[in-house]
Design a protein around this motif. Structure first.
Motif, PDB file in Angstrom:
ATOM      1  N   UNK A 226      28.864  -6.408  13.773  1.00  0.00           N
ATOM      2  CA  UNK A 226      29.456  -5.504  14.743  1.00  0.00           C
ATOM      3  C   UNK A 226      29.813  -4.154  14.164  1.00  0.00           C
ATOM      4  N   UNK A 227      29.352  -3.852  12.965  1.00  0.00           N
ATOM      5  CA  UNK A 227      29.717  -2.598  12.309  1.00  0.00           C
ATOM      6  C   UNK A 227      28.513  -1.681  12.131  1.00  0.00           C
ATOM      7  N   UNK A 228      27.487  -1.852  12.967  1.00  0.00           N
ATOM      8  CA  UNK A 228      26.238  -1.127  12.762  1.00  0.00           C
ATOM      9  C   UNK A 228      26.313   0.289  13.311  1.00  0.00           C
ATOM     10  N   UNK A 229      25.695   1.215  12.589  1.00  0.00           N
ATOM     11  CA  UNK A 229      25.522   2.579  13.052  1.00  0.00           C
ATOM     12  C   UNK A 229      24.126   2.763  13.619  1.00  0.00           C
ATOM     13  N   UNK A 230      24.021   3.610  14.654  1.00  0.00           N
ATOM     14  CA  UNK A 230      22.722   4.015  15.169  1.00  0.00           C
ATOM     15  C   UNK A 230      22.340   5.327  14.507  1.00  0.00           C
ATOM     16  N   UNK A 231      21.132   5.384  13.941  1.00  0.00           N
ATOM     17  CA  UNK A 231      20.653   6.600  13.280  1.00  0.00           C
ATOM     18  C   UNK A 231      19.137   6.532  13.216  1.00  0.00           C
ATOM     19  N   UNK A 232      18.507   7.602  12.746  1.00  0.00           N
ATOM     20  CA  UNK A 232      17.052   7.674  12.650  1.00  0.00           C
ATOM     21  C   UNK A 232      16.632   7.968  11.220  1.00  0.00           C
ATOM     22  N   UNK A 233      15.771   7.132  10.683  1.00  0.00           N
ATOM     23  CA  UNK A 233      15.119   7.394   9.407  1.00  0.00           C
ATOM     24  C   UNK A 233      13.669   7.760   9.682  1.00  0.00           C
ATOM     25  N   UNK A 234      13.235   8.895   9.137  1.00  0.00           N
ATOM     26  CA  UNK A 234      11.838   9.307   9.249  1.00  0.00           C
ATOM     27  C   UNK A 234      11.382   9.708   7.855  1.00  0.00           C
ATOM     28  N   UNK A 235      10.706   8.794   7.162  1.00  0.00           N
ATOM     29  CA  UNK A 235      10.356   8.979   5.752  1.00  0.00           C
ATOM     30  C   UNK A 235       8.840   8.894   5.580  1.00  0.00           C
ATOM     31  N   UNK A 236       8.281   9.875   4.902  1.00  0.00           N
ATOM     32  CA  UNK A 236       6.849   9.892   4.616  1.00  0.00           C
ATOM     33  C   UNK A 236       6.660   9.979   3.105  1.00  0.00           C
ATOM     34  N   UNK A 237       5.832   9.097   2.570  1.00  0.00           N
ATOM     35  CA  UNK A 237       5.505   9.089   1.145  1.00  0.00           C
ATOM     36  C   UNK A 237       4.003   9.261   0.984  1.00  0.00           C
ATOM     37  N   UNK A 238       3.611  10.306   0.274  1.00  0.00           N
ATOM     38  CA  UNK A 238       2.200  10.526  -0.049  1.00  0.00           C
ATOM     39  C   UNK A 238       1.961  10.062  -1.487  1.00  0.00           C
ATOM     40  N   UNK A 239       0.903   9.276  -1.668  1.00  0.00           N
ATOM     41  CA  UNK A 239       0.639   8.630  -2.952  1.00  0.00           C
ATOM     42  C   UNK A 239      -0.759   9.019  -3.435  1.00  0.00           C
ATOM     43  N   UNK A 240      -0.847   9.350  -4.726  1.00  0.00           N
ATOM     44  CA  UNK A 240      -2.126   9.696  -5.339  1.00  0.00           C
ATOM     45  C   UNK A 240      -2.280   8.861  -6.611  1.00  0.00           C
ATOM     46  N   UNK A 241      -3.280   7.984  -6.606  1.00  0.00           N
ATOM     47  CA  UNK A 241      -3.545   7.120  -7.753  1.00  0.00           C
ATOM     48  C   UNK A 241      -4.877   7.585  -8.351  1.00  0.00           C
ATOM     49  N   UNK A 242      -4.794   8.208  -9.508  1.00  0.00           N
ATOM     50  CA  UNK A 242      -5.982   8.828 -10.097  1.00  0.00           C
ATOM     51  C   UNK A 242      -6.887   7.790 -10.772  1.00  0.00           C
ATOM     52  N   UNK A 243      -7.967   8.254 -11.358  1.00  0.00           N
ATOM     53  CA  UNK A 243      -9.000   7.361 -11.884  1.00  0.00           C
ATOM     54  C   UNK A 243      -8.427   6.358 -12.894  1.00  0.00           C
ATOM     55  N   UNK A 244      -8.757   5.083 -12.646  1.00  0.00           N
ATOM     56  CA  UNK A 244      -8.363   3.971 -13.519  1.00  0.00           C
ATOM     57  C   UNK A 244      -6.850   3.802 -13.635  1.00  0.00           C
ATOM     58  N   UNK A 245      -6.096   4.416 -12.737  1.00  0.00           N
ATOM     59  CA  UNK A 245      -4.640   4.257 -12.739  1.00  0.00           C
ATOM     60  C   UNK A 245      -4.245   3.075 -11.860  1.00  0.00           C
ATOM     61  N   UNK A 246      -2.985   2.642 -11.991  1.00  0.00           N
ATOM     62  CA  UNK A 246      -2.509   1.490 -11.229  1.00  0.00           C
ATOM     63  C   UNK A 246      -1.097   1.734 -10.735  1.00  0.00           C
TER      64      UNK A 246
END
Length: 461
Positions: A226-246
């Motif tokens: 009963x203690x919840x807040x209403x809010x908005x999360x809008x998160x974007x993560x761009x990922x780049x994995x280069x050659x032979x990377x993990x």
């Protein structure tokens, strides 16, 4: 289509824009302007759009969520319970904390980073590393993807830049801990994760909301408190994995039970790159997660996920794997457990380009319905334009296997316990794929707390 709510966000933007980071960078201002125009013209995504047909975000449009300005973005140290904050940090990990959409240096723990590894706030990166940010920002996803991406691009207040240099193998994971403490706010962050050639890293995104402050101290927001807040999360993560990377990327979303969440992970993999994602969608009233990956020659992509919905939760998972070059491999397994009037959505799409011969791709989605009122919408798609490939998908939506229940009953297990054991085992298969012990225990803890059935015992493991 633009609405009255859209118009209000656009009107308020003029007052907000001077405070957003990167005001001295013309290229970023143009990027934000283009994003604002896209959002202004289209508004929030609509079920009329094919990739949003199962998810109606009109509830978000009916509310006004305000970005938290930097000057008041961080609650004082006394407002965040120290023991609670410690419990959210993972052991043996570098911890990067964002509070209400802003990086918090005082709460973060980055001691002992290897030389050359860069972990900074997006605001600092735009000031001190603008050329690096310009090179990558908007390259894994653009504003035309859909309106939530445009919304994030225009409004993002901060975020994190992670750069792991070539051949660097990180001994510990990096945790990006996103905390929202206030009601009716938006936490809008943009992250860049760059893993250079032959480097290896593990990154963990965690999203958590705190409940309504009582006696000056924030309480953890858990279902039924009963203690919840209403809010908005809008998160974007761009990922780049280069050659032979993990890169192995984990996401644990345990937002407030009244929160709205959009999280997008957009990945570009170079030749021979390996990317794995483990997605645990447990919180929020309405939550959507996009995971899109572009695969180069002989690259590998693994997507695993678990969504656990109760009450009236709506949990949407949208994946897209683009096989662009030959001999790439992708594996995908998502599971959903839904009770009460919860609704789970899985839209998985694999696209094999004409040039992507020798592609090997498998996609599976399994859903367990514990209530007659629960609903699962699943839409696997294969688009194959090459002729020498091995691709397949499988989908199930149903209830527990009565034969398995009977088997346990024949071993002196009562029916209710048998059902609980089978349901828990169904979900726990995805938890057991986590290789980081502290994260495994944290996710398991959240699954047990939020599990729709009573009488589930950790000792069953």
């Amino acid at each position: 289509m633009a609405t009255e709510s859209t118009s209000r966000y656009v009107a308020e933007y003029e007052a907000i824009v001077p405070i957003l980071p990167g005001q001295n960078l013309p290229w970023l201002q143009q990027l934000r302007k283009d994003a604002l125009e896209k959002f202004s013209a289209n508004g929030f995504p609509s079920p009329r759009e094919e990739e949003w047909r199962y998810t109606n975000v009109s509830a978000i449009e009916k509310k006004w969520f305000a970005p938290v300005l930097d000057s008041v973005s961080k609650p004082n140290l006394q407002a965040l319970d120290a023991n609670w904050l410690k419990s959210q940090r993972l052991e043996d990990a570098w911890s990067v904390v964002l509070v209400n959409g802003h990086y918090s240096a005082e709460y973060s723990r980055l001691d002992g980073l290897p030389e050359g590894v860069l972990i900074v706030s997006m605001a600092d990166a735009l000031e001190k590393q603008p050329q690096m940010v310009e090179k990558y920002l908007g390259q894994a996803v653009n504003n035309q993807e859909h309106s939530f991406v445009a919304f994030n691009t225009a409004w993002f207040t901060d975020g994190i830049l992670v750069h792991v240099p070539a051949k660097q193998i990180l001994a510990k994971p990096i945790q990006l801990l996103n905390i929202v403490t206030e009601a009716d706010v938006m936490a809008t962050t943009r992250n860049l994760v760059i893993i250079a050639e032959s480097a290896e890293a593990q990154v963990i995104e965690t999203f958590v909301g705190l409940g309504i402050a009582r006696d000056g101290v924030y309480a953890a927001s858990l279902p039924g408190t009963g203690a919840a807040n209403a809010y908005l999360t809008a998160a974007v993560t761009e990922v780049f994995v280069e050659q032979n990377a993990q890169l192995t990327l984990y996401k644990m979303q345990t937002e407030s039970e009244k929160a709205y969440h959009f999280g997008g992970i957009y990945v570009k993999q170079a030749k021979d790159a390996r990317f794995s994602h483990h997605n645990f969608a447990l919180g929020g009233l309405l939550a959507r997660c996009d995971i899109h990956a572009d695969l180069d020659q002989a690259s590998e992509c693994t997507l695993n996920g678990l969504y656990l919905g109760v009450k009236r939760q709506h949990l949407d998972n949208h994946t897209r794997i683009n096989h662009l070059k030959p001999r790439a491999i992708s594996r995908e397994m998502y599971k959903g457990v839904l009770d009460d009037r919860a609704r789970g959505v899985f839209q998985g799409r694999v696209i094999v380009a004409e040039d992507a011969q020798k592609t090997d791709s498998q996609m599976n989605n399994r859903n367990l319905l514990l209530s007659d009122d629960a609903e699962a919408d699943t839409k696997p798609q294969l688009e194959i334009y090459a002729d020498d490939v091995k691709c397949g998908h499988g989908v199930t939506v149903g209830q527990l296997d009565e034969k398995s229940i009977f088997y346990l009953q024949s071993r002196s297990v009562d029916e209710e316990t048998a059902r609980n054991m089978l349901t828990f085992a169904f979900a726990n298969e995805m938890v057991d794929k986590i290789k980081i012990r502290s994260l495994h225990d944290k996710v398991l803890e959240q699954v047990l707390v939020r599990f729709p059935q009573e009488g589930v015992e950790k000792e069953w493991l």
